[in-house]
Design a protein around this motif. Structure first.
Motif, PDB file in Angstrom:
ATOM      1  N   PHE A   1      22.121  69.545  51.990  1.00 36.71           N
ATOM      2  CA  PHE A   1      22.755  70.072  52.710  1.00 36.71           C
ATOM      3  C   PHE A   1      23.681  70.550  53.093  1.00 36.71           C
ATOM      4  CE2 PHE A   1      20.841  65.835  52.242  1.00 36.71           C
ATOM      5  CZ  PHE A   1      20.267  65.822  53.749  1.00 36.71           C
TER       6      PHE A   1
ATOM      7  N   GLN B   1      22.588  59.766  55.041  1.00 38.64           N
ATOM      8  CA  GLN B   1      21.286  60.661  55.179  1.00 38.64           C
ATOM      9  C   GLN B   1      21.941  62.111  54.762  1.00 38.64           C
ATOM     10  OE1 GLN B   1      21.719  59.006  58.199  1.00 38.64           O
ATOM     11  NE2 GLN B   1      21.459  60.977  59.713  1.00 38.64           N
ATOM     12  N   SER B   2      22.726  62.427  55.158  1.00 40.91           N
ATOM     13  CA  SER B   2      23.448  64.196  54.745  1.00 40.91           C
ATOM     14  C   SER B   2      24.134  64.276  54.135  1.00 40.91           C
ATOM     15  CB  SER B   2      23.534  64.652  56.096  1.00 40.91           C
ATOM     16  OG  SER B   2      24.940  63.985  56.551  1.00 40.91           O
TER      17      SER B   2
ATOM     18  N   ASN C   1      18.221  71.309  62.017  1.00 37.94           N
ATOM     19  CA  ASN C   1      18.372  71.187  61.012  1.00 37.94           C
ATOM     20  C   ASN C   1      19.964  71.416  60.291  1.00 37.94           C
ATOM     21  OD1 ASN C   1      17.111  71.944  58.487  1.00 37.94           O
ATOM     22  ND2 ASN C   1      15.633  73.583  58.987  1.00 37.94           N
ATOM     23  N   ILE C   2      20.235  70.661  58.781  1.00 39.16           N
ATOM     24  CA  ILE C   2      21.085  71.736  58.420  1.00 39.16           C
ATOM     25  C   ILE C   2      20.914  71.819  56.343  1.00 39.16           C
ATOM     26  CG2 ILE C   2      22.522  70.406  59.915  1.00 39.16           C
ATOM     27  CD1 ILE C   2      23.096  68.725  57.177  1.00 39.16           C
ATOM     28  N   LEU C   3      19.406  72.240  56.284  1.00 38.23           N
ATOM     29  CA  LEU C   3      19.117  72.940  55.074  1.00 38.23           C
ATOM     30  C   LEU C   3      19.115  73.671  54.145  1.00 38.23           C
ATOM     31  CD1 LEU C   3      15.277  70.524  55.065  1.00 38.23           C
ATOM     32  CD2 LEU C   3      17.236  69.864  54.269  1.00 38.23           C
TER      33      LEU C   3
ATOM     34  N   ALA D   1      21.673  66.637  65.160  1.00 34.05           N
ATOM     35  CA  ALA D   1      21.110  66.192  64.205  1.00 34.05           C
ATOM     36  C   ALA D   1      19.908  67.049  63.670  1.00 34.05           C
ATOM     37  CB  ALA D   1      20.439  64.446  64.649  1.00 34.05           C
TER      38      ALA D   1
ATOM     39  N   ARG E   1      26.626  71.504  54.548  1.00 33.45           N
ATOM     40  CA  ARG E   1      28.143  70.471  55.119  1.00 33.45           C
ATOM     41  C   ARG E   1      29.364  71.048  55.992  1.00 33.45           C
ATOM     42  NH1 ARG E   1      27.980  64.805  54.732  1.00 33.45           N
ATOM     43  NH2 ARG E   1      29.692  64.731  54.438  1.00 33.45           N
TER      44      ARG E   1
ATOM     45  N   LEU F   1      27.000  71.070  59.776  1.00 26.85           N
ATOM     46  CA  LEU F   1      26.330  69.633  59.986  1.00 26.85           C
ATOM     47  C   LEU F   1      27.872  70.036  60.800  1.00 26.85           C
ATOM     48  CD1 LEU F   1      26.067  67.478  60.660  1.00 26.85           C
ATOM     49  CD2 LEU F   1      27.452  66.366  58.429  1.00 26.85           C
TER      50      LEU F   1
ATOM     51  N   ALA G   1      14.698  67.586  57.688  1.00 27.60           N
ATOM     52  CA  ALA G   1      15.155  67.288  56.563  1.00 27.60           C
ATOM     53  C   ALA G   1      14.660  65.837  55.850  1.00 27.60           C
ATOM     54  CB  ALA G   1      16.778  66.751  56.183  1.00 27.60           C
TER      55      ALA G   1
ATOM     56  N   ASN H   1      25.342  64.788  50.430  1.00 27.96           N
ATOM     57  CA  ASN H   1      23.913  65.694  49.076  1.00 27.96           C
ATOM     58  C   ASN H   1      23.976  64.808  47.678  1.00 27.96           C
ATOM     59  OD1 ASN H   1      23.666  68.229  50.014  1.00 27.96           O
ATOM     60  ND2 ASN H   1      25.719  68.627  50.246  1.00 27.96           N
TER      61      ASN H   1
END
Length: 290
Positions: A7, A113-114, A216-218, A214, A9, A12, A168, A116
Motif C-alpha cells: 500500500f 486493512q491498509s 485504490n492505494i495499491l 477508500a 501510505r 492514503l 486491494a 503493509n
C-alpha cells in the motif's frame, strides 16, 4: 526481512484529505465505532490509557468517551500534533511509538486493512499492552467490494484484453485469527459482520468510496486513466450481475472483528495435554451403551 510494500501510505493520507474536502461519507465508520463501543462495554472495565490505531474521523473517540480516560490517536500522518483540548495525535500506526507494557487498551476501526505489515503491527500491539490489556479492532476483509472487483476484472478483460489491480487484497477470517495467536495475544476471538449497502449505480458506489478515502492505494495500481469504454462496461456488468429487482446495485463490506488480551496469570488457561480426568475413548463407549 522487512514486509513488502503493498500500500502507498502517503497516497492514503492524500486520499483522506481529499475525502474531507469532498465531504466525508462516514456511515460505515460511524456504524463500526458504535459497534466497537458496544463490544467494549461488555468488558465491564474502565481503561486509563488507550490508543486508537489509524481510525478515520473522530468517531471512535466520541464513541469511547465514557469508557476511556485518555485516548491517544495514532494517525496515518507525517508528524506529531498536540491538539488543544483534544486527544494527542501521533504518527503512524505502522510504527507504534509506545513503550512496552504502557497501554491498557488498543483499538482500531477500519484502518488495519491498509497496513503493509499487519503481523508486525500486531506484535507491536502485544508489546505495548500491559498484562491483561485488551486489543479490539475491526478491519475490512473477506469479500468486501467483491462486486466491484469482479465487474472491473470482467470489463477490463473484455475491453482491454487484460486485468489490472483495482481493489486491494483483503485478509480472511481464519488468517486474521492465526495472526492474533502468532503475535502472542491470549484468548483470541474473531468474527465477521457483513454489511450490504445499496446504490443507484456502480458510479454512486465509487463516489462514496472517494468520500471515504477508500479508493485504490495499491503500489502496483494502474497509473494511467481508465478508458471511458471500460468504465461504462464495468457499470453495465455491475448492474447485470449485482442489481436487485428495483434496479439498485449491492456492495458488500465484510467487517472482520478481532480481539485478544496481553497474557496475565488471572486469565483462563487451557488444560495441559494428558491432564483430563476422563478419556475420549471412555466417553464414546459410554455414549454407545446409552
Amino acid at each position: 526481512m522487512s514486509a513488502p510494500r503493498v500500500f502507498d501510505r502517503p497516497l492514503l493520507r492524500r486520499r483522506r484529505r481529499r475525502a474531507e474536502a469532498l465531504g466525508a461519507a462516514t456511515f460505515l465508520i460511524d456504524r463500526t465505532a458504535g459497534d466497537l463501543a458496544e463490544r467494549l462495554s461488555a468488558v465491564l472495565r474502565r481503561f486509563a490509557l488507550a490508543a486508537d490505531l489509524g481510525s478515520p474521523t473522530d468517531a471512535v473517540r466520541h464513541a469511547l468517551g465514557g469508557q476511556v480516560d485518555t485516548l491517544i490517536a495514532v494517525a496515518a500522518a507525517p508528524a506529531i500534533v498536540r491538539a488543544h483540548g483534544g486527544p494527542r495525535v501521533v504518527a503512524d500506526e505502522e510504527a507504534l511509538p509506545f513503550a512496552d507494557a504502557s497501554l491498557d487498551l488498543v483499538v482500531s476501526a477500519l484502518a488495519l486493512q491498509s497496513v503493509n505489515d499487519l503481523p508486525g503491527m500486531l506484535v507491536q500491539v502485544r508489546r505495548a499492552l500491559r498484562p491483561d490489556g485488551c486489543f479490539l479492532a475491526a478491519l475490512l476483509g473477506g469479500d468486501s467490494l467483491t462486486e466491484l472487483r469482479q465487474s472491473f476484472a470482467a470489463a477490463e478483460a473484455e475491453v482491454e484484453g487484460g486485468v489490472s489491480p483495482r481493489v486491494a487484497p483483503f485478509a480472511d477470517l481464519r488468517d486474521v485469527g492465526a495472526l492474533l495467536q502468532r503475535a502472542g495475544l491470549a484468548l483470541p476471538v474473531t468474527d465477521v459482520d457483513r454489511v450490504v449497502v445499496r446504490y443507484d449505480s456502480a458510479f454512486a458506489l465509487m463516489a462514496d468510496l472517494r468520500r471515504m478515502g477508500a479508493t485504490n492505494i495499491l503500489i502496483e495500481r494502474r497509473r494511467t486513466p481508465t478508458r471511458r469504454a471500460t468504465m461504462l462496461r464495468m457499470a453495465q456488468i455491475y448492474g447485470e450481475r449485482f442489481a436487485d429487482a428495483d434496479g439498485r446495485v449491492r456492495a458488500t463490506f465484510d467487517v472482520i472483528w478481532l480481539s485478544g488480551w496481553a497474557p496475565h496469570e488471572s486469565q483462563q488457561k487451557p488444560l495441559r495435554p494428558g491432564s483430563a480426568k476422563a478419556s475420549l475413548e471412555a466417553a464414546v463407549k459410554g455414549k454407545k451403551r446409552d
